[in-house]
Design a protein around this motif. Structure first.
Motif, mmCIF file in Angstrom:
data_model
loop_
_atom_site.group_PDB
_atom_site.id
_atom_site.type_symbol
_atom_site.label_atom_id
_atom_site.label_comp_id
_atom_site.label_asym_id
_atom_site.label_seq_id
_atom_site.Cartn_x
_atom_site.Cartn_y
_atom_site.Cartn_z
ATOM 1 N N LEU A 26 30.392 42.933 22.368
ATOM 2 C CA LEU A 26 31.424 43.519 21.513
ATOM 3 C C LEU A 26 32.467 42.516 21.033
ATOM 4 C CD1 LEU A 26 32.111 46.905 23.344
ATOM 5 C CD2 LEU A 26 30.723 46.523 21.303
ATOM 6 N N ASN A 27 32.772 41.522 21.830
ATOM 7 C CA ASN A 27 33.860 40.606 21.467
ATOM 8 C C ASN A 27 33.640 39.881 20.139
ATOM 9 O OD1 ASN A 27 36.405 39.393 22.020
ATOM 10 N ND2 ASN A 27 35.362 37.549 22.753
ATOM 11 N N PRO A 28 32.424 39.420 19.834
ATOM 12 C CA PRO A 28 32.230 38.723 18.551
ATOM 13 C C PRO A 28 32.419 39.613 17.317
ATOM 14 C CG PRO A 28 30.466 38.167 20.093
ATOM 15 C CD PRO A 28 31.219 39.322 20.678
ATOM 16 N N LEU A 29 32.478 40.929 17.494
ATOM 17 C CA LEU A 29 32.611 41.831 16.346
ATOM 18 C C LEU A 29 34.025 41.823 15.771
ATOM 19 C CD1 LEU A 29 30.618 44.946 17.644
ATOM 20 C CD2 LEU A 29 29.758 42.967 16.365
ATOM 21 N N GLY A 30 34.984 41.293 16.525
ATOM 22 C CA GLY A 30 36.358 41.245 16.043
ATOM 23 C C GLY A 30 37.087 42.570 16.112
ATOM 24 N N ILE A 31 36.606 43.480 16.944
ATOM 25 C CA ILE A 31 37.241 44.806 17.038
ATOM 26 C C ILE A 31 37.975 44.990 18.366
ATOM 27 C CG2 ILE A 31 35.515 45.856 15.519
ATOM 28 C CD1 ILE A 31 34.230 47.083 18.036
ATOM 29 N N ILE A 32 37.898 44.010 19.248
ATOM 30 C CA ILE A 32 38.517 44.118 20.567
ATOM 31 C C ILE A 32 39.924 43.514 20.518
ATOM 32 C CG2 ILE A 32 38.333 43.561 23.012
ATOM 33 C CD1 ILE A 32 36.169 45.455 21.929
ATOM 34 N N ASP A 33 40.909 44.317 20.839
ATOM 35 C CA ASP A 33 42.299 43.856 20.836
ATOM 36 C C ASP A 33 42.733 43.305 22.189
ATOM 37 O OD1 ASP A 33 43.312 44.784 18.084
ATOM 38 O OD2 ASP A 33 42.354 46.585 18.886
ATOM 39 N N ILE A 34 42.200 43.856 23.266
ATOM 40 C CA ILE A 34 42.590 43.421 24.605
ATOM 41 C C ILE A 34 41.347 43.287 25.465
ATOM 42 C CG2 ILE A 34 43.842 44.044 26.716
ATOM 43 C CD1 ILE A 34 45.843 45.527 24.956
ATOM 44 N N ILE A 35 41.204 42.125 26.083
ATOM 45 C CA ILE A 35 40.161 41.885 27.075
ATOM 46 C C ILE A 35 40.857 41.735 28.420
ATOM 47 C CG2 ILE A 35 38.336 40.344 27.870
ATOM 48 C CD1 ILE A 35 37.883 39.493 25.010
ATOM 49 N N GLY A 36 40.458 42.528 29.395
ATOM 50 C CA GLY A 36 41.091 42.463 30.702
ATOM 51 C C GLY A 36 41.017 41.074 31.305
ATOM 52 N N LYS A 37 42.093 40.670 31.941
ATOM 53 C CA LYS A 37 42.172 39.352 32.560
ATOM 54 C C LYS A 37 41.571 39.363 33.961
ATOM 55 C CE LYS A 37 44.617 37.797 29.082
ATOM 56 N NZ LYS A 37 44.046 36.857 28.098
ATOM 57 N N PRO A 38 41.023 38.221 34.406
ATOM 58 C CA PRO A 38 40.430 38.158 35.750
ATOM 59 C C PRO A 38 41.478 37.961 36.838
ATOM 60 C CG PRO A 38 40.146 36.060 34.646
ATOM 61 C CD PRO A 38 40.785 36.992 33.629
ATOM 62 N N SER A 39 42.561 38.697 36.748
ATOM 63 C CA SER A 39 43.639 38.637 37.742
ATOM 64 C C SER A 39 44.161 40.039 37.962
ATOM 65 C CB SER A 39 44.774 37.733 37.270
ATOM 66 O OG SER A 39 45.925 37.890 38.091
ATOM 67 N N VAL A 40 44.278 40.437 39.219
ATOM 68 C CA VAL A 40 44.766 41.778 39.528
ATOM 69 C C VAL A 40 46.227 41.950 39.140
ATOM 70 C CG1 VAL A 40 43.118 42.136 41.398
ATOM 71 C CG2 VAL A 40 45.334 41.079 41.891
#
Length: 220
Positions: A26-40
């Motif tokens: 999904l990320n390459p589609l340019g529709i994702i505004d927020i990707i969860g970070k690998p930190s709690v």
């Protein structure tokens, strides 16, 4: 966790349910505004729960109810084996790397490798490793339900039927054409996953994961 404001969806990403594949597709589609970070400690954690996400939505003043909440779930017996093999792989990567290689790693990767190595040594047999994960890791229900046990997810996908589930998700949120999944982080099985279990471990999973087993009709 992925959030799209344009397509009004949130994905709740349970570890080892195909989350990297979803993200990398999904990320390459340019529709994702927020990707969860690998930190709690991040506002939106990569493997945060639906309840945590809603709480952050409320802080931001966003309308949680206007978003489609989606999550893949997985046969829990197979998922725990996948978690175990993933940790073993990370432990081996860490143990064979020299100091220079380790120093070049991102902090998250270094921490994961170091902790996985210590875990591998602490639990030397596969049964001990698997038992520890069953006891220590959150059940899938924890990611999907509120404190009263009410499900917060609108649409489920099955990891075992990834392509069909992904198409249904894309249709629901208006992603067209449906992108071809870019599979990442696939586990490597040296023997059938059922061979890692005895009756004690089978029963432990059955008790802990009653909610997802009953909800999706999984069986061993």
């Amino acid at each position: 966790m992925l959030i799209s404001h344009s397509h009004k969806f949130v994905t709740i990403d349970i570890p080892k349910t195909g989350t990297r594949t979803t993200r990398e597709t999904l990320n390459p589609l340019g529709i994702i505004d927020i990707i969860g970070k690998p930190s709690v400690h991040a506002d939106f954690y990569q493997h945060g729960t639906a309840l945590q996400c809603k709480q952050q939505f409320d802080k931001m003043g966003w309308n949680w109810n206007s978003y489609t909440k989606f999550s893949f779930v997985r046969n829990p017996w197979k998922r725990y084996v996948s978690l175990m093999l993933y940790r073993i792989e990370k432990a081996k990567d860490y143990e064979k790397a020299n100091l220079q290689e380790r120093n070049s790693w991102r902090e998250v990767r270094l921490h994961l490798g170091k902790s996985a190595s210590a875990w591998r040594k602490r639990f030397p047999t596969d049964k001990e490793k698997l038992q520890n994960l069953i006891l220590s890791q959150p059940a899938q229900q924890r990611y999907l339900c509120d404190t009263a046990g009410e499900c917060m997810i609108d649409l489920f996908g099955d990891t075992e039927k990834f392509h069909e589930s992904f198409i249904s998700f894309c249709d629901k949120v208006g992603i067209s054409p449906v992108p071809k999944p870019s599979h990442g982080n696939k586990g490597t099985y040296t023997k059938p996953w059922r061979d890692y279990y005895d009756q004690e471990l089978i029963d432990m999973v059955a008790e802990k994961e009653k909610w997802v087993i009953n909800t999706k009709g999984y069986d061993y």
